[in-house]
Design a protein around this motif. Sequence first.
Motif, PDB file in Angstrom:
ATOM      1  N   HIS A 122     -75.907  42.438  79.735  1.00 29.01           N
ATOM      2  CA  HIS A 122     -76.450  41.410  78.841  1.00 29.01           C
ATOM      3  C   HIS A 122     -76.030  40.008  79.295  1.00 29.01           C
ATOM      4  O   HIS A 122     -76.819  39.060  79.198  1.00 29.01           O
ATOM      5  CB  HIS A 122     -76.001  41.669  77.400  1.00 29.01           C
ATOM      6  CG  HIS A 122     -76.843  42.678  76.685  1.00 29.01           C
ATOM      7  ND1 HIS A 122     -76.565  44.033  76.712  1.00 29.01           N
ATOM      8  CD2 HIS A 122     -77.977  42.538  75.955  1.00 29.01           C
ATOM      9  CE1 HIS A 122     -77.481  44.681  76.012  1.00 29.01           C
ATOM     10  NE2 HIS A 122     -78.347  43.808  75.542  1.00 29.01           N
ATOM     11  N   ALA A 125     -78.165  39.125  82.296  1.00 31.20           N
ATOM     12  CA  ALA A 125     -79.511  38.769  81.834  1.00 31.20           C
ATOM     13  C   ALA A 125     -79.519  37.374  81.211  1.00 31.20           C
ATOM     14  O   ALA A 125     -80.475  36.607  81.382  1.00 31.20           O
ATOM     15  CB  ALA A 125     -80.002  39.803  80.824  1.00 31.20           C
ATOM     16  N   ARG A 126     -78.456  37.035  80.521  1.00 29.14           N
ATOM     17  CA  ARG A 126     -78.370  35.722  79.863  1.00 29.14           C
ATOM     18  C   ARG A 126     -78.351  34.580  80.871  1.00 29.14           C
ATOM     19  O   ARG A 126     -79.018  33.549  80.671  1.00 29.14           O
ATOM     20  CB  ARG A 126     -77.105  35.665  78.998  1.00 29.14           C
ATOM     21  CG  ARG A 126     -76.909  34.339  78.280  1.00 29.14           C
ATOM     22  CD  ARG A 126     -75.614  34.294  77.494  1.00 29.14           C
ATOM     23  NE  ARG A 126     -74.430  34.307  78.355  1.00 29.14           N
ATOM     24  CZ  ARG A 126     -73.954  33.247  79.008  1.00 29.14           C
ATOM     25  NH1 ARG A 126     -74.570  32.070  78.928  1.00 29.14           N
ATOM     26  NH2 ARG A 126     -72.867  33.336  79.746  1.00 29.14           N
ATOM     27  N   SER A 130     -85.598  32.884  83.825  1.00 26.05           N
ATOM     28  CA  SER A 130     -86.693  33.759  83.388  1.00 26.05           C
ATOM     29  C   SER A 130     -87.541  34.258  84.555  1.00 26.05           C
ATOM     30  O   SER A 130     -88.127  35.338  84.485  1.00 26.05           O
ATOM     31  CB  SER A 130     -87.585  33.026  82.379  1.00 26.05           C
ATOM     32  OG  SER A 130     -88.098  31.835  82.949  1.00 26.05           O
ATOM     33  N   ALA A 175     -80.907  45.692  78.215  1.00 20.33           N
ATOM     34  CA  ALA A 175     -80.397  44.345  78.486  1.00 20.33           C
ATOM     35  C   ALA A 175     -81.520  43.321  78.603  1.00 20.33           C
ATOM     36  O   ALA A 175     -81.252  42.110  78.668  1.00 20.33           O
ATOM     37  CB  ALA A 175     -79.555  44.343  79.760  1.00 20.33           C
ATOM     38  N   GLY A 176     -82.769  43.789  78.663  1.00 23.04           N
ATOM     39  CA  GLY A 176     -83.907  42.872  78.685  1.00 23.04           C
ATOM     40  C   GLY A 176     -84.714  42.866  79.962  1.00 23.04           C
ATOM     41  O   GLY A 176     -85.720  42.155  80.069  1.00 23.04           O
ATOM     42  N   PHE A 177     -84.299  43.648  80.959  1.00 22.84           N
ATOM     43  CA  PHE A 177     -85.062  43.702  82.204  1.00 22.84           C
ATOM     44  C   PHE A 177     -86.269  44.624  82.015  1.00 22.84           C
ATOM     45  O   PHE A 177     -86.129  45.769  81.589  1.00 22.84           O
ATOM     46  CB  PHE A 177     -84.182  44.209  83.346  1.00 22.84           C
ATOM     47  CG  PHE A 177     -82.997  43.321  83.619  1.00 22.84           C
ATOM     48  CD1 PHE A 177     -83.147  42.118  84.291  1.00 22.84           C
ATOM     49  CD2 PHE A 177     -81.720  43.681  83.192  1.00 22.84           C
ATOM     50  CE1 PHE A 177     -82.063  41.291  84.535  1.00 22.84           C
ATOM     51  CE2 PHE A 177     -80.631  42.866  83.428  1.00 22.84           C
ATOM     52  CZ  PHE A 177     -80.796  41.666  84.100  1.00 22.84           C
ATOM     53  N   CYS A 232     -84.170  44.009  89.723  1.00 21.16           N
ATOM     54  CA  CYS A 232     -84.665  43.874  88.344  1.00 21.16           C
ATOM     55  C   CYS A 232     -85.163  42.468  88.064  1.00 21.16           C
ATOM     56  O   CYS A 232     -84.630  41.481  88.576  1.00 21.16           O
ATOM     57  CB  CYS A 232     -83.555  44.221  87.356  1.00 21.16           C
ATOM     58  SG  CYS A 232     -82.686  45.753  87.716  1.00 21.16           S
ATOM     59  N   PHE A 234     -87.355  40.086  84.674  1.00 21.47           N
ATOM     60  CA  PHE A 234     -87.764  40.070  83.250  1.00 21.47           C
ATOM     61  C   PHE A 234     -89.257  40.357  83.157  1.00 21.47           C
ATOM     62  O   PHE A 234     -90.001  40.148  84.093  1.00 21.47           O
ATOM     63  CB  PHE A 234     -87.457  38.717  82.610  1.00 21.47           C
ATOM     64  CG  PHE A 234     -85.985  38.459  82.464  1.00 21.47           C
ATOM     65  CD1 PHE A 234     -85.138  39.424  81.931  1.00 21.47           C
ATOM     66  CD2 PHE A 234     -85.446  37.247  82.860  1.00 21.47           C
ATOM     67  CE1 PHE A 234     -83.783  39.178  81.791  1.00 21.47           C
ATOM     68  CE2 PHE A 234     -84.095  36.985  82.712  1.00 21.47           C
ATOM     69  CZ  PHE A 234     -83.267  37.962  82.196  1.00 21.47           C
TER      70      PHE A 234
END
Length: 234
Positions: A122, A125-126, A130, A175-177, A232, A234
């Motif tokens: 996370h 990812a933060r 983007s 985690a958002g990927f 990876c 987004f």
Amino acid sequence: MSNAYLDLLAYFGIGGAHPGGFNLTQTILEDENIQLSESVLDVGCGTGQTSAFLAKRFNCQVTAIDKHPIMIEKAVERFKNNPASVKVVEGDAECLNFEDDSFDFIIAESVIVFTDIEKTLHELARVMKSNGRIILLEMTAEKNLSKELQRTVCNLYGIKEILSEEEWRVKLQQAGFTRIEIIDTPSELSPSEVDDINQSDNIKKELFDLLEEHNELITHYRHFIGYRAFKCYF
């Protein structure tokens, strides 16, 4: 809390100790079109071997971060008389001291498994932009592991769990990927050729014993414990 295996890597000053070694790192990075203007983060940089290659090959700005003070000391030493644009930072991958959306490209080589995996993913990812991308090389369970083997591996490396490829995918997605690719590499663990060493003086015998245990584990269980290289977005 100290991790004896990470102490081993730090005191021996081994560059490219991750699965596949530095040769694999170079092969993977040669396929990346990293631009001069891009900001790069090398997480768990160790003694700075990968960061040095990134800065020299792509002439980009690299931030190299590691939690182990001996690793940081040796990374700083590597760049002392080197004009490469690398900023070495002591820090924790689980709690990165960077603003959101800071980096275009992130690489972590056999790092995340030694941390709280969810927290670290996370955080990565933060701090990733983007439109950025991240490459991870991580230990992976190739088969259903017996509880005894899981315990042996976790105790040796000081880790909490060994994830399968699918379990890594799930955690990356959480985690958002949204786009997760597997880079084509040999998946089996094998002893890496090491030609980048900055060894400390007076290394304890326990660390030599641990290194022998590590080599024995790779030899005997390479069909059960492997690794994956994930790319990876987004």
